[in-house]
Design an enzyme around this catalytic site. Sequence first.
Site, PDB file in Angstrom:
ATOM      1  N   THR A 130     -44.910 -46.037 -25.718  1.00  0.00           N
ATOM      2  CA  THR A 130     -45.204 -45.216 -24.541  1.00  0.00           C
ATOM      3  C   THR A 130     -44.871 -43.741 -24.758  1.00  0.00           C
ATOM      4  O   THR A 130     -43.993 -43.415 -25.566  1.00  0.00           O
ATOM      5  CB  THR A 130     -44.383 -45.752 -23.343  1.00  0.00           C
ATOM      6  N   ASP A 131     -45.502 -42.882 -23.983  1.00  0.00           N
ATOM      7  CA  ASP A 131     -45.163 -41.451 -24.034  1.00  0.00           C
ATOM      8  C   ASP A 131     -43.801 -41.166 -23.392  1.00  0.00           C
ATOM      9  O   ASP A 131     -43.239 -40.086 -23.571  1.00  0.00           O
ATOM     10  CB  ASP A 131     -46.260 -40.602 -23.365  1.00  0.00           C
ATOM     11  N   GLU A 132     -43.275 -42.151 -22.635  1.00  0.00           N
ATOM     12  CA  GLU A 132     -42.011 -41.894 -21.919  1.00  0.00           C
ATOM     13  C   GLU A 132     -40.833 -41.693 -22.870  1.00  0.00           C
ATOM     14  O   GLU A 132     -39.801 -41.155 -22.465  1.00  0.00           O
ATOM     15  CB  GLU A 132     -41.698 -43.035 -20.939  1.00  0.00           C
ATOM     16  N   TYR A 156     -35.712 -48.029 -19.197  1.00  0.00           N
ATOM     17  CA  TYR A 156     -36.974 -48.499 -19.803  1.00  0.00           C
ATOM     18  C   TYR A 156     -37.326 -47.674 -21.033  1.00  0.00           C
ATOM     19  O   TYR A 156     -37.545 -48.208 -22.127  1.00  0.00           O
ATOM     20  CB  TYR A 156     -38.115 -48.445 -18.776  1.00  0.00           C
ATOM     21  N   LYS A 160     -37.550 -48.645 -25.064  1.00  0.00           N
ATOM     22  CA  LYS A 160     -38.770 -48.492 -25.875  1.00  0.00           C
ATOM     23  C   LYS A 160     -38.497 -47.561 -27.064  1.00  0.00           C
ATOM     24  O   LYS A 160     -38.990 -47.790 -28.170  1.00  0.00           O
ATOM     25  CB  LYS A 160     -39.924 -47.929 -25.026  1.00  0.00           C
ATOM     26  N   ASP A 278     -36.857 -40.454  -3.547  1.00  0.00           N
ATOM     27  CA  ASP A 278     -37.359 -40.269  -4.915  1.00  0.00           C
ATOM     28  C   ASP A 278     -36.756 -41.302  -5.871  1.00  0.00           C
ATOM     29  O   ASP A 278     -35.671 -41.844  -5.611  1.00  0.00           O
ATOM     30  CB  ASP A 278     -37.016 -38.851  -5.401  1.00  0.00           C
TER      31      ASP A 278
END
Length: 341
Positions: A130-132, A156, A160, A278
């Site tokens: 993922t780009d995260e 998360y 990753k 948020d």
Amino acid sequence: MFHVPCSMKLLITGGAGFIGSNFIHHILKTYPDYEIINLDALTYAGNLENLKEFESEARYTFIKGDICNKELVAELVSKVDIVVHFAAESHVDRSILDSEAFVRTNVIGTHTLLEAARQAGNKRFHHVSTDEVFGSLGADEPPFSEITPYDPRSPYSASKAGSDHLVRAYFHTHGLPVTISNCSNNYGPYHFPEKLIPLIITNLIEAKKIPIYGDGMQVRDWLYVQDHCRAIDIIIHKGKIGETYCIGGNSEKPNLEIAKTILDLLHKDESMLEHVEDRKGHDKRYAINFAKIKNELGWEPQVTFEEGLLKTVTWFLENEAWWKSVKSGEYEKYYLKQYQK
Ligand code: NAD
Ligand code: DAU
């Protein structure tokens, strides 16, 4: 480069999830001689209804199992030419509430697969990431690319990132023939309705409000899932061993704009928006520079955001039974009905 046999056998992990099941559709429809073993634990995110058209297909085998199960993983990896690894805990909000399963599946599970690939004589391995892992961008910063330093900020994305590091370590230490892809936010058919776009669509069809975290000005770079599947297809066939490819949609949008576009498509008004608390540690902006995969492998997105969103809204309107069964929990009984009669 990896020598691609004319008929390949793939072990897909996490193939009952959103992107994995779209990838299985893509491979079985594109390559009539390819065979697939789908290893999936069927967590809450796994849904065999996504794959029901292949149930009686001889080229497709489903195995319910955990990627942390060393014996099972070793047996399955030994039978295939390539592992394409999708299985993960994938939802940021769940990782904020309880991150244990994220570390277990994303880190230990990936390690179990890598070790099995090494012990089976260095099997080809593609890792879907993922780009995260790159963190959060400011409004004026350039998009993430393959040389952006890692800076994960949620449990998360940290798990990753850990899995990506292990994959690279197996390449450098053991010569395992790996590739990695880091992709931006996907959307499309079979998207689990806890994620933003399918949550908005299904809530609106049910006349429920849409929860917008904070001011709704966080930006994601959206990619239609079938474009992601094509990118992985190209990487496993033509990608350079040891390389990472960033995949993006060229479609940066703030969440509020997405919500308003879907409100328009479904003829609803802004009274359906509800600003809620948020997300903790909410990443402000993701964006991807996909020049490397474009220049080296000839991939770029084919579906614009406008086309992809319309296709997705239409898919959810036409497949109400699919998402209603997911939202009610009925889908979890499908495996029992189909496989344990
Ligand atoms: P998903 O949550 O929809 O599906 C995950 C699948 O993995 C499910 O079928 C689940 O049952 C299975 N699984 C979970 N734990 C397992 C275990 N221990 N053993 C075997 N199977 C297990 O996820 P997704 O959105 O399809 O994402 C797939 C992959 O792509 C993930 O690795 C994710 O990090 C990555 N990714 C996702 C996106 C996105 O926008 N969804 C973007 C970039 C990368
Ligand atoms: O960038 C790739 C990542 O995209 C993948 O690695 C993840 O697996 C995938 O889940 C996705 O992560 P996000 O956190 O970006 O996706 P999500 O759909 O959960 O949220 C998208 C944006 O919408 C984010 O800014 C949070 C916001 N949001 C989300 C939900 C569920 C809301 O405002 N309201 C909501 O109810």
